[in-house]
Scaffold this active site. Structure first.
Site, mmCIF file in Angstrom:
data_model
loop_
_atom_site.group_PDB
_atom_site.id
_atom_site.type_symbol
_atom_site.label_atom_id
_atom_site.label_comp_id
_atom_site.label_asym_id
_atom_site.label_seq_id
_atom_site.Cartn_x
_atom_site.Cartn_y
_atom_site.Cartn_z
ATOM 1 N N LYS A 22 0.602 -1.415 0.086
ATOM 2 C CA LYS A 22 0.119 0.262 -0.073
ATOM 3 C C LYS A 22 0.717 1.332 0.118
ATOM 4 O O LYS A 22 0.939 2.309 -0.538
ATOM 5 C CB LYS A 22 -0.748 -0.113 1.248
ATOM 6 C CG LYS A 22 -1.589 1.582 1.619
ATOM 7 C CD LYS A 22 -2.104 1.212 3.260
ATOM 8 C CE LYS A 22 -1.792 1.533 4.535
ATOM 9 N NZ LYS A 22 -0.649 2.788 4.904
ATOM 10 N N ASN A 23 2.020 1.770 0.852
ATOM 11 C CA ASN A 23 2.913 2.461 0.913
ATOM 12 C C ASN A 23 3.801 2.732 0.225
ATOM 13 O O ASN A 23 3.811 3.988 -0.005
ATOM 14 C CB ASN A 23 3.319 2.653 2.099
ATOM 15 C CG ASN A 23 2.007 2.893 3.253
ATOM 16 O OD1 ASN A 23 1.599 3.075 3.407
ATOM 17 N ND2 ASN A 23 3.021 2.194 5.124
ATOM 18 N N CYS A 120 -3.800 13.125 13.178
ATOM 19 C CA CYS A 120 -5.112 11.633 13.267
ATOM 20 C C CYS A 120 -4.519 10.997 14.130
ATOM 21 O O CYS A 120 -4.119 11.421 15.053
ATOM 22 C CB CYS A 120 -4.097 10.469 12.174
ATOM 23 S SG CYS A 120 -2.361 9.898 11.549
ATOM 24 N N ARG A 125 1.413 14.355 13.079
ATOM 25 C CA ARG A 125 1.701 14.616 11.846
ATOM 26 C C ARG A 125 1.713 15.657 10.516
ATOM 27 O O ARG A 125 0.581 15.772 9.806
ATOM 28 C CB ARG A 125 1.056 13.469 11.067
ATOM 29 C CG ARG A 125 0.914 12.352 11.741
ATOM 30 C CD ARG A 125 -0.156 10.821 11.103
ATOM 31 N NE ARG A 125 1.420 10.624 10.120
ATOM 32 C CZ ARG A 125 1.079 9.432 8.982
ATOM 33 N NH1 ARG A 125 -0.904 9.253 9.396
ATOM 34 N NH2 ARG A 125 1.448 9.441 7.131
ATOM 35 N N ASP A 320 5.532 0.748 11.752
ATOM 36 C CA ASP A 320 4.054 0.339 11.058
ATOM 37 C C ASP A 320 3.723 -1.235 11.893
ATOM 38 O O ASP A 320 2.733 -2.067 11.883
ATOM 39 C CB ASP A 320 4.026 0.076 9.838
ATOM 40 C CG ASP A 320 3.573 1.541 9.018
ATOM 41 O OD1 ASP A 320 3.817 2.379 10.408
ATOM 42 O OD2 ASP A 320 4.074 1.756 8.148
ATOM 43 N N ARG A 412 -8.249 -0.794 5.311
ATOM 44 C CA ARG A 412 -7.638 0.721 4.450
ATOM 45 C C ARG A 412 -6.422 -0.364 4.433
ATOM 46 O O ARG A 412 -5.197 0.687 3.252
ATOM 47 C CB ARG A 412 -7.086 1.137 5.357
ATOM 48 C CG ARG A 412 -8.233 2.317 5.960
ATOM 49 C CD ARG A 412 -7.796 3.461 6.397
ATOM 50 N NE ARG A 412 -6.572 4.181 6.280
ATOM 51 C CZ ARG A 412 -5.984 4.962 6.845
ATOM 52 N NH1 ARG A 412 -5.969 5.100 7.810
ATOM 53 N NH2 ARG A 412 -4.463 6.082 6.129
HETATM 54 C C1 EPZ Z 1 4.804 7.099 5.951
HETATM 55 O O1 EPZ Z 1 4.090 8.426 6.687
HETATM 56 C C2 EPZ Z 1 4.011 5.710 5.782
HETATM 57 N N1 EPZ Z 1 2.224 6.150 5.728
HETATM 58 C C3 EPZ Z 1 3.258 5.388 7.794
HETATM 59 O O2 EPZ Z 1 2.241 4.224 7.362
HETATM 60 C C4 EPZ Z 1 4.533 5.486 8.335
HETATM 61 O O3 EPZ Z 1 4.448 5.162 9.267
HETATM 62 C C5 EPZ Z 1 5.527 6.677 8.282
HETATM 63 O O4 EPZ Z 1 5.788 6.761 6.725
HETATM 64 C C6 EPZ Z 1 6.774 6.379 8.884
HETATM 65 O O5 EPZ Z 1 7.369 4.962 7.889
HETATM 66 C C7 EPZ Z 1 2.531 5.512 3.579
HETATM 67 O O6 EPZ Z 1 3.527 5.697 3.487
HETATM 68 C C8 EPZ Z 1 1.425 6.181 2.931
HETATM 69 P P1 EPZ Z 1 6.866 10.815 7.593
HETATM 70 P P2 EPZ Z 1 4.680 9.870 6.240
HETATM 71 O O7 EPZ Z 1 6.329 11.636 7.408
HETATM 72 O O8 EPZ Z 1 5.345 10.094 5.256
HETATM 73 C C9 EPZ Z 1 7.486 14.086 11.520
HETATM 74 C C10 EPZ Z 1 0.338 3.115 8.095
HETATM 75 O O9 EPZ Z 1 0.142 2.837 9.139
HETATM 76 N N2 EPZ Z 1 7.608 14.917 10.167
HETATM 77 O O10 EPZ Z 1 8.397 9.781 7.860
HETATM 78 O O11 EPZ Z 1 3.548 10.385 6.153
HETATM 79 C C11 EPZ Z 1 5.950 12.454 12.031
HETATM 80 O O12 EPZ Z 1 4.883 13.481 12.976
HETATM 81 C C12 EPZ Z 1 1.132 4.422 7.617
HETATM 82 O O13 EPZ Z 1 0.426 2.999 6.644
HETATM 83 C C13 EPZ Z 1 7.157 16.705 10.609
HETATM 84 O O14 EPZ Z 1 7.477 16.304 11.861
HETATM 85 O O15 EPZ Z 1 4.933 9.460 7.795
HETATM 86 C C14 EPZ Z 1 6.902 11.728 12.028
HETATM 87 O O16 EPZ Z 1 7.104 12.381 13.434
HETATM 88 C C15 EPZ Z 1 1.268 5.632 8.546
HETATM 89 N N3 EPZ Z 1 7.345 16.962 9.510
HETATM 90 C C16 EPZ Z 1 7.917 11.650 11.407
HETATM 91 O O17 EPZ Z 1 8.097 12.516 10.796
HETATM 92 C C17 EPZ Z 1 7.130 17.024 8.097
HETATM 93 O O18 EPZ Z 1 7.031 17.276 6.743
HETATM 94 C C18 EPZ Z 1 8.346 10.202 10.272
HETATM 95 O O19 EPZ Z 1 6.729 10.693 9.735
HETATM 96 C C19 EPZ Z 1 6.822 15.405 7.765
HETATM 97 C C20 EPZ Z 1 7.290 14.433 8.798
#
Ligand code: EPZ
Length: 443
Positions: A22-23, A120, A125, A320, A412
């Protein structure tokens, strides 16, 4: 609303095929915005998040035709209206990964209006790193009525150095967004502190097949030499390492021997290593040349040993899989410590697991799990996708019946979870929540 009804304590036996990820698939689909030619993706999982991305792309002038193929669902994307650039809140609020359309839209269409995703269940996020990255490439960004408005002055982004490190490491979708956008920028972009997740490598491989010039994907420094245009391609989505890890936990928690096919073992070293410390064996079978599509057999020692887990960006232990491993550790023979370093609030499953007899003490971003001899079935509430998967793992081993409410969260991210598990001997069925109204209400 549907519920899952699970009778615990059954051994699993047989084989489960892992779907496309999915991701990985979501940003691959968004890349259809970068080209005027058809983009064909195969092994796209049949999930509500994928259907939401298809709806969003339709609104953005991309026609998607789905059919079954040798490798699962195949979707052909074709541009029908390149003038659309508004990702509305109605869709973005159903799926945060909608933000993946922002980079491709500004890069190809010169401007984008994408609703700012809200918080969420797993935390705040923010998307500040996505926006800072696009600004570094010359985009002008404003916020209007809850929408991000991004414009490339003179219609084209300009390559630049971009630093994507944040307080919790890099950002996966942020890296996907900036890397995708930079393919069409004028000049060279260097992303420093890029996410190293295998889904980023899958995206880079596909973009390169479309004519992009990306090197270094999978490392913290990615270099993208911008090109004038990208063509179409046909790409098979990488298998889902989180789905695979979830079924590994299902086998381990029931003490079963289970075979997984199409398993991306090469992208799962930290999870497999952690399972090894717990006394759970993951043995690759056959001599398949591709380490990202292996078959493997899961088996385990009589007892599950406690471990320490800290979630980290790849190649560290994935957030995850945190909930699923916590469920497994509830039945270990000692104390485990789990620290969440990506989403410090991602512990919604703790209270639900405790309803099933687990002993878990959370302090901030750390949970101490004291193994118990037995879990007992109970009505519980699915919250986010992976927390819900953790509840399924616990329920498979629990004594008696567990009713998991709100399984739309599971839908999902897990295609046919109940039929895959029932197919290997689990007692799990989907039912209408009405049938269990009393237990749902009493919860
Ligand atoms: C991806 O989300 C995945 N989603 C998430 O999977 C996964 O948990 C996450 O990566 C971490 O591996 C998809 O690929 C669709 P991040 P993403 O930006 O990219 C902070 C699931 O269950 N951050 O890497 O949105 C953030 O708050 C989902 O399948 C900022 O501070 O995650 C977090 O603490 C849930 N500023 C960390 O970075 C930003 O602009 C990592 O988040 C962006 C993120």
């Amino acid at each position: 609303m549907d519920v899952f009804v699970i009778e615990g304590g059954r051994q699993l036996n047989g084989s489960i095929r892992i779907n496309g990820s999915k991701n990985a698939a979501l940003p691959l689909m968004a890349a259809a915005l970068l080209t005027d030619e058809p983009l064909i993706l195969s092994d796209v999982p049949n999930l509500s998040d994928i259907r939401n991305m298809t709806r969003l792309l339709t609104e953005l002038g991309i026609e998607s035709v789905s059919e079954s193929s040798e490798h699962g669902q195949s979707i052909t994307h074709r541009v029908t209206d390149p003038t659309q650039s508004h990702a509305r809140y109605e869709i973005v609020r159903t799926m945060r990964a909608s933000i993946s359309t922002l980079g491709p839209l500004v890069a190809k269409r010169g401007s984008a209006r994408v609703s700012l995703p809200g918080g969420c269940a797993i935390g705040q996020r923010p998307v500040d790193l996505h926006l800072r990255g696009l600004e570094a490439l010359g985009a002008k960004i404003t916020l209007d009525g809850g929408d991000i408005e991004a414009t490339a002055p003179n219609g084209r982004l300009i390559g630049a150095p971009v630093f994507l490190g944040g307080p919790f490491g890099s950002t996966v979708l942020g890296t996907a967004n900036i890397m995708s956008a930079a393919t069409l920028a004028e000049g060279t972009t260097i992303i420093e502190s890029a996410a190293c997740e295998p889904e980023i490598v899958d995206l880079a491989n596909m973009l390169n097949a479309m004519g992009a010039k990306i090197s270094g994907a999978g490392s913290p420094r990615i270099t993208i030499v911008g090109v004038e245009s990208l063509g179409g391609t046909t790409h098979r989505v990488m298998p889902d390492r989180i789905e695979a890890g979830t079924y590994m936990c299902a086998a381990a928690v029931t003490g079963s021997e289970l075979t997984l096919e199409n398993c991306p073992l090469d992208a799962m070293m930290s999870a497999v290593d952690t399972l090894g410390h717990m006394g759970v064996h993951v043995d690759a079978v056959g001599s398949d040349a591709d380490p990202m599509r292996r078959s493997c057999v899961i088996s385990r020692a009589p007892e599950i040993k406690p471990v320490q887990i800290t979630t980290q960006p790849h190649p560290g232990f994935p957030t995850d899989l945190q909930a699923q491993f916590m469920a497994l550790l509830c039945l270990s023979n000692g104390n485990s410590v789990i620290t969440e370093k990506i989403f410090p609030e991602r512990f919604l499953h703790v209270a639900e697991l405790c309803r099933m007899g687990a002993q878990i003490h959370r302090q901030g971003a750390t949970a101490v799990v004291t193994g118990v001899k037995e879990l007992t079935g109970a009505p519980v509430m699915a919250s986010d996708l992976r927390a819900s998967a953790g509840l399924v793992i616990a329920a498979l081993a629990a004594k008696g019946t567990t009713i998991i409410n709100r399984v739309y969260h599971i839908d999902r991210g897990y295609e046919n979870l109940e039929s895959k598990l029932a197919g290997v001997g689990a007692s799990i069925r989907r039912a209408d929540a009405e049938e269990f109204a009393d237990s749902a209400m009493s919860h």
